[in-house]
Write a protein that holds these residues in place. Structure first.
Motif, PDB file in Angstrom:
ATOM      1  N   ALA A  57      41.827  42.285  33.666  1.00  0.00           N
ATOM      2  CA  ALA A  57      41.038  42.214  34.904  1.00  0.00           C
ATOM      3  C   ALA A  57      41.752  42.931  36.042  1.00  0.00           C
ATOM      4  O   ALA A  57      41.125  43.627  36.853  1.00  0.00           O
ATOM      5  N   LYS A  58      43.070  42.792  36.109  1.00  0.00           N
ATOM      6  CA  LYS A  58      43.840  43.464  37.155  1.00  0.00           C
ATOM      7  C   LYS A  58      43.832  44.979  36.945  1.00  0.00           C
ATOM      8  O   LYS A  58      43.692  45.748  37.916  1.00  0.00           O
ATOM      9  N   LEU A  59      43.978  45.421  35.694  1.00  0.00           N
ATOM     10  CA  LEU A  59      43.966  46.862  35.419  1.00  0.00           C
ATOM     11  C   LEU A  59      42.602  47.459  35.761  1.00  0.00           C
ATOM     12  O   LEU A  59      42.521  48.555  36.333  1.00  0.00           O
ATOM     13  N   LEU A  60      41.523  46.735  35.426  1.00  0.00           N
ATOM     14  CA  LEU A  60      40.172  47.228  35.679  1.00  0.00           C
ATOM     15  C   LEU A  60      39.706  46.950  37.110  1.00  0.00           C
ATOM     16  O   LEU A  60      38.601  47.363  37.483  1.00  0.00           O
ATOM     17  N   LYS A  61      40.545  46.238  37.872  1.00  0.00           N
ATOM     18  CA  LYS A  61      40.207  45.858  39.253  1.00  0.00           C
ATOM     19  C   LYS A  61      38.870  45.113  39.304  1.00  0.00           C
ATOM     20  O   LYS A  61      37.996  45.364  40.122  1.00  0.00           O
ATOM     21  N   TRP A  62      38.778  44.163  38.415  1.00  0.00           N
ATOM     22  CA  TRP A  62      37.559  43.374  38.247  1.00  0.00           C
ATOM     23  C   TRP A  62      37.824  41.988  38.835  1.00  0.00           C
ATOM     24  O   TRP A  62      38.306  41.086  38.179  1.00  0.00           O
ATOM     25  N   GLU A  63      37.479  41.826  40.104  1.00  0.00           N
ATOM     26  CA  GLU A  63      37.822  40.615  40.837  1.00  0.00           C
ATOM     27  C   GLU A  63      37.091  39.387  40.330  1.00  0.00           C
ATOM     28  O   GLU A  63      37.655  38.281  40.286  1.00  0.00           O
ATOM     29  N   GLN A  64      35.824  39.538  39.958  1.00  0.00           N
ATOM     30  CA  GLN A  64      35.068  38.377  39.476  1.00  0.00           C
ATOM     31  C   GLN A  64      35.680  37.830  38.181  1.00  0.00           C
ATOM     32  O   GLN A  64      35.849  36.617  38.028  1.00  0.00           O
ATOM     33  N   LEU A  65      36.018  38.739  37.273  1.00  0.00           N
ATOM     34  CA  LEU A  65      36.640  38.311  36.021  1.00  0.00           C
ATOM     35  C   LEU A  65      37.994  37.651  36.300  1.00  0.00           C
ATOM     36  O   LEU A  65      38.327  36.619  35.708  1.00  0.00           O
ATOM     37  N   ARG A  66      38.737  38.221  37.204  1.00  0.00           N
ATOM     38  CA  ARG A  66      40.034  37.651  37.566  1.00  0.00           C
ATOM     39  C   ARG A  66      39.863  36.245  38.136  1.00  0.00           C
ATOM     40  O   ARG A  66      40.625  35.333  37.799  1.00  0.00           O
ATOM     41  N   HIS A  67      38.844  36.067  39.014  1.00  0.00           N
ATOM     42  CA  HIS A  67      38.604  34.754  39.617  1.00  0.00           C
ATOM     43  C   HIS A  67      38.229  33.715  38.559  1.00  0.00           C
ATOM     44  O   HIS A  67      38.736  32.579  38.585  1.00  0.00           O
ATOM     45  N   LEU A  68      37.384  34.100  37.610  1.00  0.00           N
ATOM     46  CA  LEU A  68      36.967  33.159  36.568  1.00  0.00           C
ATOM     47  C   LEU A  68      38.149  32.730  35.705  1.00  0.00           C
ATOM     48  O   LEU A  68      38.249  31.574  35.293  1.00  0.00           O
ATOM     49  N   LEU A  69      39.057  33.657  35.468  1.00  0.00           N
ATOM     50  CA  LEU A  69      40.225  33.333  34.651  1.00  0.00           C
ATOM     51  C   LEU A  69      41.209  32.454  35.414  1.00  0.00           C
ATOM     52  O   LEU A  69      41.761  31.486  34.874  1.00  0.00           O
ATOM     53  N   GLU A  70      41.428  32.783  36.671  1.00  0.00           N
ATOM     54  CA  GLU A  70      42.385  32.007  37.460  1.00  0.00           C
ATOM     55  C   GLU A  70      41.881  30.615  37.770  1.00  0.00           C
ATOM     56  O   GLU A  70      42.683  29.694  37.995  1.00  0.00           O
ATOM     57  N   THR A  71      40.560  30.431  37.756  1.00  0.00           N
ATOM     58  CA  THR A  71      39.984  29.099  37.990  1.00  0.00           C
ATOM     59  C   THR A  71      39.557  28.421  36.693  1.00  0.00           C
ATOM     60  O   THR A  71      38.858  27.404  36.715  1.00  0.00           O
ATOM     61  N   ALA A  72      39.966  29.028  35.561  1.00  0.00           N
ATOM     62  CA  ALA A  72      39.715  28.451  34.236  1.00  0.00           C
ATOM     63  C   ALA A  72      38.246  28.257  33.932  1.00  0.00           C
ATOM     64  O   ALA A  72      37.858  27.309  33.249  1.00  0.00           O
TER      65      ALA A  72
END
Length: 636
Positions: A498-513
Motif C-alpha cells: 500500500a505504501k509503495l502504491l501510495k494507496w491510502e485507503q488500503l493502508r488505512h484498512l490495514l492499519e485499522t485491521a
C-alpha cells in the motif's frame, strides 16, 4: 679365522667373493660381512637363506638368526627386490610351525621395514591381496615397536588414499587395483596392537579422512568380487569373512579407539551411525554424524580435516565429493570460519545446486545457508544468487526454505543498484511460492517479497508496481491463514505494498485491521482487474485450509457482483466454480457456497416487487454504515 669362529658344516658360507671387499683388520667380521655386500648380493643371500632354512641339514637355528641379522644390521644398507623377499617370508611362514624359525623370519621382516618401509609395505600388500592370517601377523610385526611403525602407517596411508578399480580392470588384472581394500584390512590388523597408538595419534586426521573415503569406495564391491579378482591375479587366499565396506567401518571404529576416542565410537553406535555409513542412501548422514561427534570430542583434529576437504572440493574430485561435502557442511556449522571462500569451491557449490543426487543438493544448500549467516563469507555468495533464483521453481520445500534464507541474508549485502535488478527478477520468482504447501516457505517468500519491494529503485519501480498489483489478492487471502506467522507476514507485506502504491485507503484498512473490507476495496479501485482477481482466487477453493476456502468463496461472491454487468456468462462461470465447493468437508464452507450461488443466480429468477441483487446490496451497505459510522478523521 676358522679357529676363532668355526663355520658349521651344514651352513658353508662363502666368506669372500670377487665382488666383496673384506678389510683384513676388521674386528667384527659379521658386521663387515653385511656392510660390504652389494644390494643384489644381500637380497640373494636373504632369499637363499629363507629358502634353505628348513633344510634338514640345518640344525643350528641360532647361526641362521645371527647371519640374517648381520646382513641387515647396517642402517645404511640398501636392499634390492624387497617385494620378492617379503613374498618369500610370507610363503615360508605359511609352511612352518617351528616358533624359532618364525621368530627369525619376523625379525628379518622387521629389520627390512626399518631399512626400506615403503617397499616392505607395498610388497606385503601385493603378497596377500586378501590379507590372510599370516599376512595379518606380518603387519602386526611391522608395528610392534614405534620404529618403524610410524613410517609403515604413513606408507599405508598412501594406499588408503587411492580408489579401488576392480571393475575397471576386469580384463587386465593388476594387483594395484585392489591394494586400497587390502590396505584397509592391513590397518585393522595394525590397530589391534597398543604399540600403534602413538604413530596413529600423529597422523590421525589423515587416517580419519582416508578411511572415510574408503568406506564409500568399498560399498561398490562384495566379498566375491575380492576373491574373484585375487584369483585373477594368481593368488588363492581364502575369502575373508567380512565384506569390504564392513571391514572399512571396523577400521574406523578401531582407529577412533586406538586414538583414545572410544567414547566417540560408542556415541556413534548409539545413534546408528555405523549402520548409516554402510548404505549408499544414508552414507552422507553417517558422515555428518561422525564428523559432528569428532568436533564435539576432538575439535583440535578438525582443522586439518576441514582444510583438506576444501582442497578436495576445489579440485572437483568426483570420487570423494559426497564425503568431502558432508564433512565440509558439518564443520562449517561447528567452526568459526570467517575467511572468504575460494572461487573454486564456490564454482563447485554452484555446479552441484543442480546435481542429480538429492543428498548432494541438500548438503550444498545447507552449506550455503551456514556461509550466508556470516557476514564475511556471505559476501562471497553474491554471484550465486541468480543460480539460486533459477532453482526455486520446482524445487522441494526443504530446498526452497534454505534458498530463501540464503537470498534474504545475502541480498542485504549487495550494492543498491545490483540489488534493485536482482530484486525485480526475484519478485516474479517469489509469487508462486506464496502458495507452497510448506508454511515456512510461504512465510519466507512473503517476507522476502516485502524486502524486495523496498530495494527496487529508479526506473525499475514501475515494473515492480506491476508485480505488486498482481500479488495483492494472494497476500490478502493469506492474511487470513490459520498459521499466525504466515498471516502476519502477509498483512505486513500488504501494508508495504500500500505504501509503495501510495494507496491510502488500503493502508488505512490495514492499519485499522479492517481486512474484511479490503476485497471490496481492490475491486472498486480497479474494475479492470476483476478478471485477474477471479483467476487468482479460483485455486484457493481447493486449499487444505478451511479459512482460505472460506475467504475464496466470499471473494468470488464480490467478484460476481462486480462482474454482473458483463453478462450472464461470467456469473455462470463463477457459480460453476462455487458448485465444486458444495461438497466441501466443512459444513460452513459448503453452506456459504450454496448461499453465494443462490444470491448470484437470484436476478435470473422472478423477484418480488422489483427486488434485485443491486437493491439488496445497496440496502445492506446503508445498514452497515448506519451501525458502523466511519472514524471522524475520515468522515469526509
Amino acid at each position: 679365522m676358522a679357529a676363532d669362529n668355526p663355520v658349521p658344516p651344514e651352513m658353508k658360507w662363502q666368506w669372500e667373493v670377487p665382488n666383496t671387499f673384506w678389510p683384513s683388520n676388521a674386528t667384527d667380521k659379521s658386521t663387515v660381512f653385511g656392510s660390504f655386500l652389494f644390494p643384489s648380493e644381500r637380497t640373494h643371500f636373504l632369499l637363499t637363506t629363507i629358502e634353505g632354512m628348513t633344510d634338514p641339514r640345518v640344525s643350528d637355528t641360532e647361526v641362521v638368526a645371527r647371519m640374517m641379522e648381520v646382513v641387515l644390521r647396517d642402517p645404511d644398507s640398501e636392499l634390492d627386490r624387497v617385494p620378492q623377499v617379503v613374498s618369500s617370508i610370507h610363503k615360508k611362514l605359511r609352511g612352518i610351525s617351528e616358533a624359532s624359525l618364525q621368530a627369525i623370519l619376523n625379525r628379518t621382516l622387521f629389520q627390512m621395514a626399518c631399512l626400506d618401509p615403503d617397499q616392505v609395505v607395498e610388497g606385503l600388500l601385493n603378497t596377500s591381496l586378501l590379507c590372510d592370517g599370516v599376512a595379518g601377523a606380518m603387519w602386526r610385526t611391522l608395528v610392534c615397536e614405534h620404529c618403524p611403525a610410524e613410517e609403515v602407517l604413513k606408507e599405508l596411508l598412501f594406499w588408503l588414499w587411492d580408489q579401488p578399480l576392480l571393475r575397471r580392470a576386469s580384463f587386465m588384472p593388476n594387483d594395484s587395483y585392489i591394494l586400497p581394500l587390502t590396505a584397509i584390512r592391513a590397518l585393522n590388523e595394525i590397530l589391534r596392537l597398543p604399540s600403534s597408538k602413538v604413530p596413529v595419534q600423529l597422523i590421525f586426521p589423515q587416517l580419519y579422512l582416508a578411511v572415510l573415503f574408503q568406506i564409500f569406495f568399498s560399498m561398490e564391491y562384495t566379498l566375491q568380487d575380492l576373491q574373484d579378482y585375487s584369483q585373477m591375479c594368481g593368488q588363492e587366499d581364502e575369502c575373508p569373512p567380512v565384506s569390504p565396506v564392513r571391514s572399512a567401518v571396523q577400521a574406523m571404529k578401531a582407529l577412533l579407539c586406538r586414538a583414545d576416542y572410544a567414547h566417540l565410537a560408542d556415541s556413534v553406535e548409539r545413534q546408528g551411525g555405523w549402520d548409516m555409513l554402510m548404505s549408499m542412501e544414508t552414507y552422507h548422514t553417517g558422515v555428518t554424524l561422525l564428523t559432528r561427534e569428532l568436533w564435539m570430542n576432538a575439535a583440535d583434529e578438525c582443522a586439518w580435516v576441514f582444510d583438506h576437504v576444501v582442497a578436495v572440493l576445489s579440485c572437483r574430485d568426483k570420487q570423494r565429493e559426497i564425503a568431502a561435502m558432508a564433512v565440509f557442511t558439518e564443520l562449517l556449522n561447528c567452526t568459526d570460519f570467517e575467511q572468504e571462500i575460494d572461487e573454486d569451491v564456490l564454482g563447485f557449490l554452484q555446479l552441484h545446486l543442480c546435481n542429480q543426487s538429492l543428498a548432494m543438493r541438500e548438503m550444498v544448500i545447507a552449506g550455503l545457508v551456514t556461509l550466508s549467516e556470516r557476514r564475511q563469507t556471505a559476501r562471497s555468495l553474491q554471484d550465486l544468487l541468480p543460480a539460486l533464483m533459477e532453482r526455486l521453481q520446482g524445487a522441494d520445500s526443504n530446498f526452497c526454505t534454505k534458498a530463501l534464507t540464503i537470498l534474504s541474508h545475502v541480498l542485504h549485502l549487495v550494492d543498491r543498484k545490483r540489488a534493485s535488478t536482482i530484486g525485480l527478477q526475484l519478485a516474479e520468482e517469489l509469487r508462486p511460492l506464496f502458495d507452497d504447501e510448506a508454511a515456512r516457505v510461504r512465510e519466507l517468500s512473503i517476507q522476502l517479497f516485502q524486502h524486495v519491494m523496498a530495494i527496487v529503485v529508479g526506473s525499475q519501480q514501475e515494473q515492480m508496481r506491476k508485480h505488486v498489483h498482481s500479488s495483492l489478492l494472494p497476500l490478502l487471502i493469506h492474511a487470513h491463514e490459520e498459521i499466525p506467522s504466515v498471516a502476519q507476514a502477509s498483512r505486513e507485506a500488504l501494508l508495504s505494498a500500500a505504501k509503495l502504491l501510495k494507496w491510502e485507503q488500503l493502508r488505512h484498512l490495514l492499519e485499522t485491521a479492517q481486512t474484511w473490507q479490503i476485497g471490496e476495496c481492490l475491486l472498486v479501485r480497479d474494475r479492470s482487474r476483476a478478471e485477474e482477481y477471479l483467476r487468482q482466487s479460483l485455486p484457493y477453493l481447493e486449499s487444505p485450509q478451511e479459512c482460505l476456502r472460506e475467504v475464496a468463496v466470499r471473494f468470488l461472491g464480490l467478484v460476481g457482483r462486480h462482474m454482473s454487468e458483463q453478462g450472464e456468462e461470467k456469473l455462470q462461470d463463477i457459480c460453476k466454480a462455487l458448485q465444486s465447493v458444495v461438497s466441501d468437508t466443512s459444513p460452513y464452507v459448503w453452506s456459504l457456497a450454496v448461499q453465494t450461488i443462490l444470491i448470484l443466480r437470484a436476478p435470473r429468477e422472478k423477484a418480488p416487487s422489483g427486488f434485485t441483487l443491486r437493491t439488496l446490496c445497496y440496502r445492506l451497505r446503508r445498514a452497515w454504515r448506519r451501525w458502523h459510522p466511519p472514524p471522524r478523521d475520515s468522515a469526509l
